[in-house]
Design an enzyme around this catalytic site. Structure first.
Site, short mmCIF file in Angstrom:
data_model
loop_
_atom_site.label_atom_id
_atom_site.label_comp_id
_atom_site.label_asym_id
_atom_site.label_seq_id
_atom_site.Cartn_x
_atom_site.Cartn_y
_atom_site.Cartn_z
N ARG A 7 36.07 27.99 36.29
CA ARG A 7 35.91 29.38 35.83
C ARG A 7 34.63 29.58 35.01
NH1 ARG A 7 40.89 32.58 35.30
NH2 ARG A 7 41.97 32.13 37.25
N ARG A 41 35.05 35.91 32.19
CA ARG A 41 35.03 36.93 31.13
C ARG A 41 34.50 36.48 29.78
NH1 ARG A 41 41.08 38.68 32.12
NH2 ARG A 41 41.04 36.45 32.59
N ARG A 82 31.16 43.20 36.15
CA ARG A 82 32.50 43.59 36.56
C ARG A 82 32.73 45.08 36.28
NH1 ARG A 82 37.38 43.54 33.64
NH2 ARG A 82 39.24 43.00 34.84
N ASP A 129 38.34 34.34 44.62
CA ASP A 129 39.66 34.02 44.06
C ASP A 129 40.49 33.32 45.13
OD1 ASP A 129 41.20 34.70 41.43
OD2 ASP A 129 42.65 34.81 43.06
N TYR A 148 52.57 32.55 44.66
CA TYR A 148 52.21 33.96 44.47
C TYR A 148 52.75 34.83 45.61
CZ TYR A 148 49.12 32.50 40.71
OH TYR A 148 48.63 31.99 39.54
#
Ligand code: CP3
Length: 358
Positions: free
Chosen positions: A27, A31, A40, A77, A154
């Site tokens: 990652r 962020r 973003r 992703d 998921y």
């Protein structure tokens, strides 16, 4: 055809000699970087960012402009694959990923089909092509995918889960249905990763984030067996170059010998394992990637440097030889102070040199 100018990451994965221990961070584009948040914001949301090859390329390069990282990772992703299978991925603000059409009914599961990566996931291939061009052979580009079991978590739960109740119920009550999901997903992942390699990815990593929630027996049957199918189906070489593969099961250190046997080039480890202990167990079968606790990056620069050195020492305390890629044991936290990352990267580079002198 040609290896990148800085190929230390590829060399370490193939256990070839290097001058210092290469570093990248899971990652690394995310962020904690203000420039990421700005891109973003321009994209409107995270999925738009993933689906725009131009902006995905921009954020992939952001951490490399700040830090001396030895690899770039495709910005995307793992959930783009189930999205391409028709489940309808969306991100609810503050709630993480969700699917509009999770797999609940048997007929939905039986209707599942592997997507054509050059059609439904064209935007990912376009991003890979654009990133390779922008990198201009400076450092290698890592492609990635989720593992079948992690994706199935998921797909069946419909989003993040605390107890994996739905998928575990299916595992115990209808293992045939879960195996069907895993089989189709493994086929999808093989096609997807091979398309990334054909588009320019120079190494691939499979994220098995939730494999560690399985039982000892369940891990082999529901995760490792499919990881093995994937590794066997990947292009081992492309355009005259070996394409190394990394398998990362979070919480999977106890199964390192089994993972080392499936044919991957490297095992990713989280911070609950000792690199030297795993190295003694797997021998020189595979390289190791990891494994600093991402929370160590919240400490002072002195402590961060000491913790980084400790990971390097740990690997080399099992004896001479290479095959270590430095990384965190999981993704970097969004609250990490960006300048703490420079301390870590520079320390590992400088400190590790003396271990690699012949
Ligand atoms: O490493 C990199 O820099 C490449 C990019 C990358 C992302 N996700 C970007 C991302 C990679 C390799 C992933 C993998 C991924 N995605 C995994 C496996 C690795 C892991 O962390 O366990 C998983 C389980 C996912 C699914 C996913 N995507 C979740 C659970 C979330 C929400 C969690 C969170 O931090 O909010 C995402 C969103 C996501 N993927 C973000 C990023 C940068 C944050 C999205 C944002 O900007 O709001």
């Amino acid at each position: 055809m040609t290896r990148p100018k800085n190929d230390s990451f590829l060399r370490a994965l193939l256990r070839e000699p290097v001058e210092y221990t290469p570093v990248w961070l899971m990652r690394q584009a995310g962020r904690y970087l203000p420039e990421y948040c700005e891109t973003r914001r321009r994209a409107g949301n995270f999925l738009n960012l993933c689906k725009s090859p131009n902006m995905a390329c921009e954020v992939t390069l952001q951490p490399l402009a700040r830090y001396e990282l030895d690899a770039a990772i495709l910005f995307s992703d793992i959930l783009t694959v189930p999205d391409a299978m028709g489940l309808g991925l969306y991100f609810a603000e503050g709630e993480g990923p969700k699917f509009e059409r999770p797999l609940r009914e048997e007929w939905e599961i039986r209707a599942l089909a592997a997507p054509d990566p050059y059609d439904h996931l064209r935007y990912v291939m376009d991003a890979v092509i654009e990133i390779r061009k922008a990198l201009a052979n400076s450092v290698p580009l890592i492609g990635f995918s989720g593992s079948p079991f992690t994706l199935a978590c998921y797909m069946v739960e419909g989003g993040a889960s605390e107890d994996f109740r739905r998928i575990k119920t299916m595992l115990y009550e209808r293992p045939d249905l879960l195996h069907h999901i895993l089989k189709v997903t493994a086929q999808s992942v093989i096609g997807y990763l091979n398309a990334q390699i054909e588009s320019g990815a120079q190494a691939v990593m499979i994220f098995d984030t939730w494999g560690g929630t399985l039982s000892h027996r369940g891990y082999r049957e529901f995760s490792l067996a499919y990881l093995e199918q994937i590794v066997a189906g990947l292009h081992r070489e492309y355009d005259g170059e070996r394409i190394p593969s990394i398998v990362f099961t979070k919480g999977g250190g106890q199964w390192a010998e089994d993972i080392a046997r499936i044919g991957c080039d490297a095992i990713g480890l989280d911070w609950t394992s000792s690199l030297s202990e795993i190295r003694r167990r797997v021998g020189d079968k595979v390289a190791l990637q990891g494994n600093l606790d991402p929370m160590a990056l919240f400490a002072t620069p002195e402590v961060i440097a000491a913790e980084g050195r400790r990971v390097v020492d740990d690997f080399h305390s099992a004896g001479p030889g290479g095959g270590h890629v430095f990384n965190l044991g999981h993704g970097i936290s969004q609250f990490t102070p960006p300048h703490h990352v420079s301390t870590l990267v520079n320390t590992v580079h400088e400190y590790s040199r003396h271990f690699h002198r012949l």
